[in-house]
Motif scaffolding. Sequence first.
Motif, PDB file in Angstrom:
ATOM      1  N   LEU A 278       0.866  -1.181   0.000  1.00 44.04           N
ATOM      2  CA  LEU A 278       0.000   0.000   0.000  1.00 44.04           C
ATOM      3  C   LEU A 278       0.902   1.231   0.000  1.00 44.04           C
TER       4      LEU A 278
ATOM      5  N   THR B  72      -6.605   5.372  -3.775  1.00 45.96           N
ATOM      6  CA  THR B  72      -5.760   4.410  -3.071  1.00 45.96           C
ATOM      7  C   THR B  72      -4.810   3.816  -4.096  1.00 45.96           C
TER       8      THR B  72
ATOM      9  N   THR C 228      -0.116   4.697  -0.858  1.00 46.32           N
ATOM     10  CA  THR C 228      -0.798   5.811  -0.205  1.00 46.32           C
ATOM     11  C   THR C 228      -2.294   5.676  -0.402  1.00 46.32           C
ATOM     12  N   SER C 229      -3.026   6.160   0.593  1.00 44.47           N
ATOM     13  CA  SER C 229      -4.479   6.101   0.512  1.00 44.47           C
ATOM     14  C   SER C 229      -5.051   7.365   1.126  1.00 44.47           C
TER      15      SER C 229
ATOM     16  N   LYS D 166      -1.553   1.245  -4.876  1.00 45.29           N
ATOM     17  CA  LYS D 166      -0.728   0.116  -4.420  1.00 45.29           C
ATOM     18  C   LYS D 166       0.293  -0.237  -5.488  1.00 45.29           C
TER      19      LYS D 166
ATOM     20  N   THR E  56      -4.378   1.662  -9.076  1.00 47.52           N
ATOM     21  CA  THR E  56      -5.074   2.785  -8.432  1.00 47.52           C
ATOM     22  C   THR E  56      -6.578   2.549  -8.467  1.00 47.52           C
TER      23      THR E  56
END
Length: 326
Positions: free
Chosen positions: A250, A258, A252-253, A260, A324
């Motif tokens: 992961l 989000t 960033t969210s 990955k 994404t």
Amino acid sequence: MNKGDIKMKILKLTPPTKDYIWGGTRLSKEYGILSFEDRQAEAWMLSCHEAGHCVIENGPFKGRTLSDVLSAEGKGYLGKNCERFESFPILIKLIDALDNLSVQVHPDDAYALENEGEYGKTEAWYIVDCDEDAEIIYGFKKDIDGDTFRKSIEENTLLEYVNRVKVKKGDIFFIEAGTLHAICKGILLAEVQQNSNTTYRVYDYGRLQNGKPRELHIEKALDVTSTKAIDASGKPQGETEKKDGYSETLLTSCDLFTVKRLDVEERAKLCADESSFVSLVALEGNGVVMYADSCVTLYKGDSLFVPAGLGEFEILGEVTVLETRV
Ligand code: ZN
């Protein structure tokens, strides 16, 4: 073609490219991105923005823009999480900075909607590759006040106050609207951002374009820039998790997207449910995506749009993919 059809197709996209003055040639030479320009500063891998549309290169929609097909087919393909947005919510770019980009800032939604008639821009940068000493400009070293910020722009001393961060391959930086930032030379990165083109340029290294300096947007930048110090580690938000045939990190969210990284060693079983479409951009290696009774190749530099509700699909091969979802 009825609405049911698009939900069953994974679309391969041809990105538009931009030949901005600071760009290099790696996107066409190493990533196979088609371009008729001498330079490719940016390739817009997932874009329904009016300044550059992706074109579909496979299946029954071949030759049409993604945005054209999406508006003709209704909004269901985007997924439930996108219903709150009036237009296509994100834009994904590959950026090859042979030279420094200007130091800039983007407004948040409230300011941008009032002053520019479009959304603001929060963005995230994933460092795909970079020179050994490459760095970015990311906010300020320490808190400064608005007057100091203004003076530093007028007196050409801004670079003394900015936070320079050394970067390495695999780093991720979340750049909230209002954060001063610049990509510096020797970096190839993937940018996931809100679908907006509003940029306030603050400093341009005194460069000339066609004999003239590019316009600066100082008053607006002063309105929207956060002058608090920030800290940047470049570390992904999550740990790398080992899965069956691949590993997943992961990066960033936030409430907008989000992101990955999928390191596929053999296979990765994934699903596009009703919540969001899935964007897949291959950064390294080669693979193929199998679904229902179809398949589509996913080679380094390729971009795929998987409609929401398509269901299960599988990536086979050895390929690193930026995934994404909204
Ligand atoms: Zn930016």
